[in-house]
Design an enzyme around this catalytic site. Structure first.
Site, PDB file in Angstrom:
ATOM      1  N   HIS A  13      -2.135  -2.774  -6.150  1.00  9.83           N
ATOM      2  CA  HIS A  13      -2.680  -2.374  -4.847  1.00  9.83           C
ATOM      3  C   HIS A  13      -4.199  -2.485  -4.877  1.00  9.83           C
ATOM      4  O   HIS A  13      -4.905  -1.623  -5.400  1.00  9.83           O
ATOM      5  CB  HIS A  13      -2.244  -0.938  -4.511  1.00  9.83           C
ATOM      6  CG  HIS A  13      -2.717  -0.475  -3.183  1.00  9.83           C
ATOM      7  ND1 HIS A  13      -2.898   0.868  -2.884  1.00  9.83           N
ATOM      8  CD2 HIS A  13      -3.054  -1.159  -2.053  1.00  9.83           C
ATOM      9  CE1 HIS A  13      -3.326   0.970  -1.636  1.00  9.83           C
ATOM     10  NE2 HIS A  13      -3.427  -0.238  -1.125  1.00  9.83           N
TER      11      HIS A  13
ATOM     12  N   SER B 218       0.814  -1.219   0.000  1.00  6.13           N
ATOM     13  CA  SER B 218       0.000   0.000   0.000  1.00  6.13           C
ATOM     14  C   SER B 218       0.844   1.264   0.000  1.00  6.13           C
ATOM     15  O   SER B 218       0.311   2.359  -0.136  1.00  6.13           O
ATOM     16  CB  SER B 218      -0.927   0.003   1.220  1.00  6.13           C
ATOM     17  OG  SER B 218      -0.175  -0.151   2.408  1.00  6.13           O
TER      18      SER B 218
ATOM     19  N   ASN C 264      -2.871   6.309  -0.843  1.00  2.90           N
ATOM     20  CA  ASN C 264      -2.472   6.562   0.543  1.00  2.90           C
ATOM     21  C   ASN C 264      -1.726   7.874   0.734  1.00  2.90           C
ATOM     22  O   ASN C 264      -1.663   8.390   1.850  1.00  2.90           O
ATOM     23  CB  ASN C 264      -1.651   5.389   1.073  1.00  2.90           C
ATOM     24  CG  ASN C 264      -2.554   4.241   1.472  1.00  2.90           C
ATOM     25  OD1 ASN C 264      -3.616   4.452   2.051  1.00  2.90           O
ATOM     26  ND2 ASN C 264      -2.160   3.026   1.145  1.00  2.90           N
TER      27      ASN C 264
ATOM     28  N   GLU D 287      -4.942  -0.125  -7.991  1.00  6.00           N
ATOM     29  CA  GLU D 287      -3.911   0.869  -8.285  1.00  6.00           C
ATOM     30  C   GLU D 287      -2.692   0.103  -8.808  1.00  6.00           C
ATOM     31  O   GLU D 287      -2.104  -0.701  -8.090  1.00  6.00           O
ATOM     32  CB  GLU D 287      -3.578   1.620  -6.992  1.00  6.00           C
ATOM     33  CG  GLU D 287      -2.826   2.901  -7.162  1.00  6.00           C
ATOM     34  CD  GLU D 287      -2.670   3.644  -5.829  1.00  6.00           C
ATOM     35  OE1 GLU D 287      -2.536   4.870  -5.869  1.00  6.00           O
ATOM     36  OE2 GLU D 287      -2.668   3.000  -4.756  1.00  6.00           O
TER      37      GLU D 287
END
Length: 283
Positions: free
Chosen positions: A140, A119, A190, A152
């Site tokens: 991800h 992540s 993130n 992702e």
């Protein structure tokens, strides 16, 4: 590149979800973990999810059994020799991941793509642990994997174009929406989400508002389906802390400094939903 067999490393919440959607898409899936009991628990979670679909009339019993028949258990990394694609979904720790990728590089066939569900950690660094950096990529997935549409896809510095195109096609076959991102700390998801969560924690730390008030404001005022502190508990406060530390170290910018209250909760073992207590208490 033709992908028929997928090995998923890690049978926890993310790994079992990834294995489920891969099997549902028609791939033969090897679900691997370090102990039989971990793999059995992961397959048990998949069975529960599929049983729920049958009960709701969204899936026939025969279809469920067909999906489960495509799942194989593994506790030996040598089973990577059968894989066209390996997806790693283990603990978010660079040393552990690079060690795993070194071993996968030895066992997986030369044509196999090695993907990480990290992540926040740099794909380029993970890829450098192998002799095939051009075949290493980030995938991800979002939690819960069977529900969330986004994947992702993160290109490392040396990721080959045909590898990206293959992973994009696999993601679409999984009925996900692939979005391409370059390899920077936290990627996009993130890098934006975690500072927002961290700022919400600072608001509680400074006494600006209670966790309940912060979450209500973000849900009702910004139309977020879940407040940032509820989401932090769901993700795991230890994971949130690790990602913030990765962002701070990667960019060298104090705007990513983890809130002291987040550190305090993690040290106390208040990790969120998985530990029974975080910003909220869970039964």
């Amino acid at each position: 590149m033709s992908i028929q067999n997928i090995m998923v490393i890690g049978a926890g919440q993310m790994g079992s979800g990834i294995a489920q959607v891969c099997a549902m898409a028609g791939y033969d899936v090897i679900l691997h973990d370090i102990k039989d009991e971990f793999v059995e628990k992961g397959i048990g979670t998949i069975q529960k999810n599929l049983n729920r679909q049958v009960e709701k009339g969204r899936m026939e019993e025969v279809e469920k059994e067909d999906i489960l028949s495509r799942l194989t258990s593994s506790i030996s990394l040598e089973n990577a020799s059968k894989a066209d694609l390996v997806i790693e979904a283990i603990v978010e720790n660079m040393d552990v991941k690079t060690q795993l990728f070194k071993m996968l590089d030895q066992f997986a066939p030369d044509h196999a793509i090695l993907a990480s569900n990290t992540s926040s950690l740099p794909i380029t660094e993970i890829a450098a642990a192998t002799a095939r950096p051009e075949k290493v990529i980030g995938m991800h997935f979002m939690n819960p994997v069977p529900v969330m549409k986004l994947v992702e896809i993160i290109r490392g510095l040396q990721t080959a174009d045909d590898v990206y195109e293959t992973i994009e096609a696999v993601s679409k076959k999984l009925k996900k929406v692939p979005v391409e991102v370059n390899d920077f700390p936290g990627f996009i998801s993130n890098r934006i989400l975690m500072p927002m969560i961290n700022e919400a924690i600072f608001a509680v730390y400074e006494g600006v508002a209670t966790p309940e008030a912060v979450d209500e404001i973000m849900k009702l005022g910004m139309n977020h389906p879940m407040g940032p502190l509820t989401l932090a508990d769901f993700i795991g406060l230890d994971t949130c802390l690790y990602i913030m530390e990765t962002l701070q170290e990667g960019f060298g910018d104090d705007k990513y400094r983890p809130c002291p209250l987040l550190r305090k909760y993690v040290k106390a073992g208040w990790l969120g939903k998985k530990s029974g207590k975080g910003f909220y208490t869970y039964a």
